[in-house]
Each structure stands twice: as structure tokens, then as C-alpha cells.
Design a protein around this motif. Structure first.
Motif, mmCIF file in Angstrom:
data_model
loop_
_atom_site.group_PDB
_atom_site.id
_atom_site.type_symbol
_atom_site.label_atom_id
_atom_site.label_comp_id
_atom_site.label_asym_id
_atom_site.label_seq_id
_atom_site.Cartn_x
_atom_site.Cartn_y
_atom_site.Cartn_z
ATOM 1 N N GLU A 175 0.911 -1.321 -0.101
ATOM 2 C CA GLU A 175 -0.004 -0.018 -0.063
ATOM 3 C C GLU A 175 0.910 1.225 0.069
ATOM 4 O OE1 GLU A 175 -2.937 0.330 3.205
ATOM 5 O OE2 GLU A 175 -3.602 2.376 2.437
ATOM 6 N N GLU A 189 -8.183 2.234 -2.872
ATOM 7 C CA GLU A 189 -8.835 2.053 -1.580
ATOM 8 C C GLU A 189 -9.722 3.232 -1.410
ATOM 9 O OE1 GLU A 189 -6.108 1.133 1.450
ATOM 10 O OE2 GLU A 189 -5.233 -0.484 0.554
ATOM 11 N N ASP A 239 -11.444 0.537 2.338
ATOM 12 C CA ASP A 239 -10.695 0.710 3.597
ATOM 13 C C ASP A 239 -11.442 0.913 4.729
ATOM 14 O OD1 ASP A 239 -8.262 0.962 4.447
ATOM 15 O OD2 ASP A 239 -7.734 2.762 3.201
HETATM 16 MG MG MG Z 1 -5.657 2.558 2.891
#
Ligand code: MG
Ligand code: C2E
Ligand code: MG
Ligand code: MG
Length: 291
Positions: free
Chosen positions: A59, A149, A179
Motif C-alpha cells: 500500500e 482504496e 478501506d
Molecule cells: Mg488505505
């Protein structure tokens, strides 16, 4: 003396508020230059397959480098950027940088996912589909390697606004993840009607997992529901091995958290990914050129 929202001029005389506004103003002006200044930085946090330990993706998490070398966390400047609209050029930079890095890793033989956070206000301010496509095409990355996300609350509040843009992206193979799932009020049945590929269980559930039977039950049933709906799952905020073991035992597919690795500079990722691959040996002979 509260932050009266009343527009009665009262807050002008509140010194605490004045300080807050002065700081906000400073951040706003600084951000203006940040994008061209090379002072934005992405760190990357590994996402791990809980059964094999393999790193399946990262991420991208934004930081803002200050003149003194310190890094400002996103929550200290992104809310202001969302208010001023600076979120648009900032996100454009994030997507460019993330895809540049992904292309580098691909070139070095690593096949991993890249998750990028998108702020909800972005969809009201710009054509997200075009922005994402531009980055993908410029860097020739496989759309299937990219995951966007969006937080649960954003998805609920603005579903109508961007369902179409998200649908267009998904048709290209870009994945969409929810998320911080569990912090809002979305039911899974509601989410299953949106266009969604993955759910990220919020850290708050994972925190209490070891000692709280109710949370165990909730997480177990969410895992089952997601599996039945064909939605992928990742647990956020894993800090202890017991949490990782519990989640693996209950068939949660992936995990992310300090236990596996904090967000780190790009240069550290490739080695970690290779070390996580099955059959990797310390004195193995492969590693490709430097990335
Ligand atoms: Mg995130
Ligand atoms: P998020 O997307 O939910 O990201 C996870 C946050 O939790 C990150 O904080 C990460 O460093 C932190 N974290 C990860 N594992 C653990 C753990 O095991 N324990 C603890 N205590 N924390 C953990 P960070 O980097 O400060 O980012 C905060 C939020 O800022 C993100 O939450 C995301 O909503 C937002 N954000 C970050 N980068 C971007 C960006 O490029 N664009 C947008 N729109 N938002 C971003
Ligand atoms: Mg999260
Ligand atoms: Mg969060």
C-alpha cells in the motif's frame, strides 16, 4: 469558549482558533509548492498472504518531507488539501509515483499489487477515471496490478457519484477495495451491491481479536460472508503473531500491519518481497538488476 461555527465573528477573537488557522494557512501555502518541489514521498507497506507468508502487494502511503528532514503524516495535511482542492494535483502525483515504482519493480521481475488511497472529495472535483488511466498508460503497468482504496464512509455517502467511474475502471481490471471496513455503518449486503473486489477489516477489530469473543465472532462471520460473496479480504493493523495466526486459522486471506512491516522506502521492498517467495534461499543465485 468553543469553536462556535456561528459566523458571528466571535471566533476571530479566539486565540486558540487563530493559531489553528495560522497553521492551516501555512500548510496550505507549503502544499502549493510541495508537488513541484519534490517534497512529497511515498512509503510502501507490505501486504502478506497469511498462509504462505508471501508478499502479494504494497500500500502506498503519502508523507510530506519538511525542510528539517522530518516527514509529516498524511492526516496532518490531507484534510486541508481536500478542502482547498490541492488533493487533485497531489493525487495525480501519487498515482504517477506509484505507477513509476510499480513499473520499476515489474522491470526487476517482481509481480506485486500496488494499492493507492483515494479521497472521496476527488470524485466531485475531477475525472478520476481519466487520471488513473493516464498513469497506467504512461507507465505501461497492468491495470490488474492496481488497487484503489476508498473508505467505507466515503463509499456509502458518495456511491451514486462515483459508481460509474469506478465501474469503468473495474472494466479495465483495476481493483477497488473498501478501506477501514467496520468503522461505519455499511452492511455487507449493501456493499455487495457496489462494485467491490476487496474489503480491508479495520484495525479496531484486529486489536481486540485475541481477547474479545464478540469481535472474534464478528470477524469470523465477515470472513465467511466475504468468501461466499467472492470478495477478497485483508486484515489491517496486525501487530502481533497471535493475531496473524488466528486470522490465518480462520481463513482470512491476507494481512497488513507492523508485525509484517511498517511503511518503508521503496528501496527496502524488493528484498523483502524476494525473501518472502517460496524456495528463496539466502545465498540464492537469482536477484535481477537493482531497482
Ligand atoms: Mg488505505
Ligand atoms: P489507511 O489507508 O487506513 O492506512 C493505514 C494506516 O495505518 C497508515 O497510516 C499506516 O501507517 C498505519 N498502520 C499500518 N499498520 C499498522 C499497525 O500495525 N499499527 C498501527 N498503529 N498503525 C498501522 P498513515 O500512513 O499515517 O496514513 C493514514 C491515512 O492517511 C491512511 O489510512 C489513508 O486514509 C490516508 N492516506 C495515506 N496516503 C494517502 C494518499 O496518498 N491519498 C489519500 N487520499 N489518503 C492517504
Ligand atoms: Mg485503513
Ligand atoms: Mg485508516
Amino acid at each position: 469558549k468553543a469553536k462556535s461555527g456561528g459566523g458571528n465573528g466571535y471566533r476571530l477573537y479566539n486565540p486558540a482558533m487563530e493559531r489553528v488557522e495560522a497553521v492551516a494557512m501555512q500548510i496550505e501555502q507549503g502544499l502549493h509548492h510541495a508537488v513541484c518541489n519534490d517534497s512529497l514521498v511515498l512509503h510502501y507497506q507490505p501486504q502478506v498472504d497469511l498462509r504462505s507468508g508471501r508478499i502479494t502487494g504494497v500500500e502506498a502511503l503519502l508523507r510530506w518531507k519538511q525542510p528539517d528532514g522530518s516527514l509529516l503524516p498524511p492526516m496532518q495535511f490531507l484534510p486541508i488539501a481536500e478542502e482547498t482542492g490541492q488533493i487533485v494535483p497531489i493525487t495525480s502525483w501519487v498515482l504517477e509515483e506509484a505507477c513509476t515504482q510499480l513499473a520499476r519493480w515489474n522491470h526487476a521481475g517482481l509481480d506485486i499489487r500496488m494499492a493507492v488511497n483515494l479521497s472521496g472529495v476527488l470524485f466531485a472535483r475531477t475525472d478520476v477515471h481519466t487520471m488513473v488511466m493516464a498513469a497506467i498508460e504512461r507507465h505501461k503497468v497492468n491495470p490488474a496490478q492496481l488497487e484503489l482504496e476508498l473508505t467505507e464512509s466515503v463509499l456509502i455517502r458518495r456511491a451514486k457519484l462515483f459508481n460509474r467511474q469506478l465501474e469503468k475502471l473495474r472494466q479495465l481490471g483495476v481493483a477497488v477495495a473498501v478501506d477501514d471496513f467496520g468503522t461505519g455503518y455499511a452492511s455487507l449486503s449493501y456493499l455487495s451491491r457496489l462494485v467491490i473486489d476487496r474489503i480491508k477489516f479495520d484495525k479496531s477489530f484486529i486489536d481486540r481479536l485475541e481477547h474479545n469473543q464478540t469481535d472474534q465472532t464478528i470477524v469470523r462471520s465477515m470472513i465467511m460472508l466475504c468468501r461466499n460473496l467472492g470478495i477478497r479480504i485483508i486484515a489491517e493493523g496486525i501487530e502481533r503473531p497471535e493475531q496473524a495466526r488466528w486470522l490465518a486459522r480462520h481463513r482470512c486471506e491476507e494481512g497488513q500491519g507492523f508485525y509484517f512491516g511498517k511503511p518503508m522506502e521503496a528501496a527496502q521492498i524488493a528484498g523483502l518481497v524476494r525473501a518472502s517467495l517460496p524456495g528463496w534461499q539466502k545465498d540464492g543465485n537469482s536477484p535481477v538488476s537493482e531497482e
